[in-house]
Scaffold this active site. Structure first.
Site, short mmCIF file in Angstrom:
data_model
loop_
_atom_site.label_atom_id
_atom_site.label_comp_id
_atom_site.label_asym_id
_atom_site.label_seq_id
_atom_site.Cartn_x
_atom_site.Cartn_y
_atom_site.Cartn_z
N GLU A 115 0.85 -1.20 0.00
CA GLU A 115 0.00 0.00 0.00
C GLU A 115 0.87 1.24 0.00
OE1 GLU A 115 -2.94 -0.07 3.10
OE2 GLU A 115 -4.19 -1.46 1.97
N HIS A 231 -9.39 10.52 2.88
CA HIS A 231 -9.03 9.48 1.93
C HIS A 231 -9.21 10.04 0.54
CE1 HIS A 231 -8.54 5.71 -0.08
NE2 HIS A 231 -8.18 5.17 1.07
N ARG A 277 -1.21 9.74 1.48
CA ARG A 277 -2.61 10.11 1.25
C ARG A 277 -2.84 11.61 1.19
NH1 ARG A 277 -5.92 5.72 4.90
NH2 ARG A 277 -5.43 4.05 3.45
N HIS A 340 -11.80 10.49 6.56
CA HIS A 340 -11.62 9.05 6.70
C HIS A 340 -11.13 8.61 8.08
CE1 HIS A 340 -10.90 5.02 5.36
NE2 HIS A 340 -9.61 5.08 5.55
N ARG A 375 -1.48 9.22 9.24
CA ARG A 375 -1.41 7.78 9.48
C ARG A 375 -0.90 7.03 8.26
NH1 ARG A 375 -6.11 3.57 8.77
NH2 ARG A 375 -6.58 5.04 7.13
C1 LIG Z 1 -14.29 2.48 5.05
C2 LIG Z 1 -13.12 2.33 5.96
C3 LIG Z 1 -12.03 1.56 5.58
C4 LIG Z 1 -10.92 1.41 6.41
N1 LIG Z 1 -9.89 0.61 6.03
C5 LIG Z 1 -8.87 0.38 6.89
C6 LIG Z 1 -7.84 -0.55 6.58
O1 LIG Z 1 -7.87 -1.19 5.54
N2 LIG Z 1 -6.86 -0.75 7.49
C7 LIG Z 1 -6.80 -0.06 8.68
O2 LIG Z 1 -5.87 -0.28 9.47
N3 LIG Z 1 -7.77 0.81 8.99
C8 LIG Z 1 -8.80 1.05 8.14
N4 LIG Z 1 -9.79 1.93 8.48
C9 LIG Z 1 -9.73 2.57 9.81
C10 LIG Z 1 -10.10 1.53 10.86
O3 LIG Z 1 -11.17 0.75 10.38
C11 LIG Z 1 -10.51 2.20 12.16
O4 LIG Z 1 -9.58 3.16 12.53
C12 LIG Z 1 -10.61 1.18 13.29
O5 LIG Z 1 -11.40 0.10 12.87
C13 LIG Z 1 -11.20 1.82 14.53
O6 LIG Z 1 -11.45 0.80 15.46
P1 LIG Z 1 -12.00 1.19 16.88
O7 LIG Z 1 -12.15 -0.09 17.62
O8 LIG Z 1 -11.20 2.25 17.46
O9 LIG Z 1 -13.46 1.83 16.58
P2 LIG Z 1 -14.69 1.30 15.75
O10 LIG Z 1 -14.38 0.09 15.00
O11 LIG Z 1 -15.24 2.44 14.98
O12 LIG Z 1 -15.75 0.92 16.89
C14 LIG Z 1 -16.40 1.94 17.62
C15 LIG Z 1 -17.39 1.30 18.56
O13 LIG Z 1 -17.82 2.26 19.50
C16 LIG Z 1 -19.23 2.22 19.65
N5 LIG Z 1 -19.67 3.55 20.08
C17 LIG Z 1 -19.36 4.76 19.56
N6 LIG Z 1 -19.96 5.74 20.26
C18 LIG Z 1 -20.67 5.14 21.26
C19 LIG Z 1 -21.50 5.60 22.29
N7 LIG Z 1 -21.75 6.90 22.48
N8 LIG Z 1 -22.07 4.69 23.11
C20 LIG Z 1 -21.85 3.37 22.95
N9 LIG Z 1 -21.07 2.86 21.97
C21 LIG Z 1 -20.48 3.74 21.14
C22 LIG Z 1 -19.73 1.83 18.27
O14 LIG Z 1 -21.04 1.32 18.38
C23 LIG Z 1 -18.67 0.79 17.88
O15 LIG Z 1 -19.01 -0.44 18.47
C24 LIG Z 1 -10.90 2.08 7.66
C25 LIG Z 1 -11.99 2.84 8.05
C26 LIG Z 1 -13.10 2.98 7.22
C27 LIG Z 1 -14.27 3.79 7.66
#
Ligand SMILES: Cc1cc2nc3c(=O)[nH]c(=O)nc-3n(C[C@H](O)[C@H](O)[C@H](O)COP(=O)(O)OP(=O)(O)OC[C@H]3O[C@@H](n4cnc5c(N)ncnc54)[C@H](O)[C@@H]3O)c2cc1C
Length: 523
Positions: A115, A231, A277, A340, A375
């Protein structure tokens, strides 16, 4: 449905990669309540396409992964945080595989993709372009099998409970509109991203910056909010969501073409389509500006690549675009940049501690300093895993007895009444202000105006006791934090670009921005 408990040992707010990984670790030390505001399958994690980076291939080294991470972060990466990420990452991924995650393979060997800004092919992926969903599936199964963990979906955390300045629990709005107070020994915020602050975003509807807004209102330090990664390539079609077209497409050889169908990236950067990016996003913004049309677009072109390989490697992207009548193996895909990823967030140390006792943070909501000003692609899933596990271990080591919380915490936005239409229109106003003035390209005058406008809007936030009004308030609160930080950083670095300060100013700004209360400082 069973009632929410009034007490537990540990509260994890969020069931994405960070919250799930942390919950698994915490389960060995006590009862874990893992809250999600929608289904556990609705998070940024679930939409991650490209993959997860780790130096696991024969021709790779953790030192090279570290170098690439530091380079992408443009002078602001906390090197110790990044070293921990790349050193602990391979073990965390092996653990994921032991727990049933199936990464794509070529024969028996793991297939590594290349990537942008990675010097080696080091990105593990699953089902072609459904990496996040596969990791989420396996992690959830692992966590759900542990009897100490209770998952509660559709429970919206509204505030952190404080006692003597320490976080001692959360306030939750349940599906029936009832407010509950839950006390715990520690609270881990794993609430993910904030893409919904902008009118164009790849993030799902849950990404409304709740964790940052809640932590800020409770008095925690918030860091590096000006660094939002846009993105470069999101699908741009009227009435279609800004579906992400993964970086890995360009990694496999896709070209960017302007309105005259000419490749333009070689004139902006030596790495052309594989440039970082922010460089690609700004190049696209420039090409769009040249067109001077509201519906301006540029294109992603895969038509010169092997069609079968494209279909196999990117099945989700292929079928999603086909649903919108675009066959990506033969036709150009109209694209534009979209918000993003948040590099900033609730400031933590290397062990996931925030500036408030009792409050920890991991994943996208946290700012460990690992990404600096930008990032490196596919480092965020890894951060959720590594720092989710680390924060949980710290919580286990530091566990204090559960206390009951006092009822009073100061909230900047008070709930009152407002119709759904008012809430939607309020959110659209904030999103559009953010997109126009705090987007890919920024300047001081419009940032000043937007800070004033958001401050005014925030005072008029649509107020009802409902979930969507609270999300709207969080979107405005988070947008204001981004705008204030962007105004304070009078230089251009990483994902933050100011036309009035187009150069980097290391002497003054090779520092992290920290917002606490009304002040923005650089440390
Ligand atoms: C389309 C897309 C593609 C991506 N591709 C990549 C990739 O290929 N590789 C990579 O490394 N990263 C990628 N990313 C970034 C990566 O997916 C995220 O940074 C990462 O998954 C975040 O994980 P997290 O556990 O911090 O939060 P999340 O996975 O967003 O989980 C958040 C959680 O918090 C909960 N929540 C939020 N607010 C509240 C509230 N007030 N009360 C109760 N629950 C709440 C939600 O319900 C959810 O369960 C991508 C992101 C997107 C959007």
């Amino acid at each position: 449905m069973t009632k929410l408990p009034s007490q537990t040992d540990f509260i994890v707010v969020g069931a994405g990669i960070a919250g799930l990984r942390a919950s698994v670790e915490l389960a060995s030390a006590g009862r874990v309540l893992c809250l999600a505001k929608r289904e556990v399958t609705e998070s940024n994690t679930q939409y991650a396409q490209g993959g997860i980076a780790a130096a696991l291939s024969d021709d790779d080294e953790v030192g090279l992964h570290l170098e690439d991470t530091i380079k992408a972060g443009d002078g602001l990466v906390d090197e110790e945080a990044a070293r921990i990420l790349v050193e602990e990452g391979p073990h965390r991924i092996e653990e994921l595989m032991e727990w049933g995650t199936e990464f794509d393979r070529t024969g028996a060997a793991i297939a590594f993709a290349r990537e942008g800004a990675h010097s080696r092919s080091r990105v593990l992926h699953a089902h072609g372009d459904s990496t996040g969903r596969e990791i989420g599936r396996a992690l959830y199964l692992k966590a759900a099998a542990l009897k100490n963990i209770s998952f509660r979906e559709f429970e919206f955390t509204t505030e952190l409970l404080l006692e003597d300045g320490e976080v001692c629990g959360v306030r939750v709005l349940d599906q029936d509109g009832q407010i509950h107070q839950i006390c715990a020994s520690a609270v881990l915020l794993a609430t993910g991203g904030l893409g919904q602050v902008y009118s164009n975003t790849t993030n799902p509807a849950v990404a409304t910056g709740d964790g940052v807004a809640m932590a800020y209102r409770a008095g925690a330090e918030i860091s590096d909010m000006e660094f939002v990664q846009f993105h470069p390539t999101a699908l741009y079609l009227k009435n279609a969501p800004r579906f992400l077209l993964s970086e890995a497409l360009r990694g496999e050889g896709a070209y960017l073409r302007n309105i005259e169908l000419k490749r333009f990236m070689p004139k902006y950067h030596e790495l052309a389509e594989l440039a970082p990016r922010d460089v690609v996003a700004r190049a696209i913004a420039h090409e769009l500006e040249i067109q001077r049309r509201p519906d301006a677009t540029v294109y992603l072109d895969l038509s010169h690549l092997n069609a079968e390989k494209v279909r196999n490697r990117f099945p989700t992207i292929y079928t999603t675009c086909l649903r919108h009548n675009i066959d990506i193996t033969t036709e150009l895909i109209p694209i534009r940049p979209a918000a993003h990823y948040a590099m900033g967030g609730v400031r933590t140390d290397l062990e996931g501690r925030t500036s408030l006792e009792g409050l920890y943070a991991a994943g996208e909501v946290a700012c460990t300093g690992v990404h600096g000003a930008n990032r490196l692609a596919s480092n965020s899933l890894l951060e959720g895993l590594v720092y989710g596990a680390r924060a949980a271990r710290t919580i286990c080591d530091e566990a204090v007895p559960v206390r009951s919380g006092s009822d009073s915490i100061s909230a900047r936005v008070q709930p009152a009444n407002g119709s759904t239409g008012e809430v939607e229109s309020f959110v659209r106003q904030v999103q559009s202000l953010m997109w126009q003035h705090v987007g890919v390209v920024r300047d001081g005058n419009s940032l000043r105006q937007v800070v004033a406008e958001l401050t005014r809007l925030q005072q008029q936030a649509p107020k009802s006791g409902g979930r969507s009004a609270r999300e709207a308030a969080n979107i405005a609160e988070t947008g204001l934090l981004i705008a204030r930080s962007a105004l304070a950083r009078e230089e251009s670095r990483g994902a933050h670009y100011r036309v009035d300060f187009p150069l980097k100013n290391d002497a003054k700004f090779r520092k992290h921005s920290v917002v606490c209360g009304d002040s923005v400082s650089f440390e």
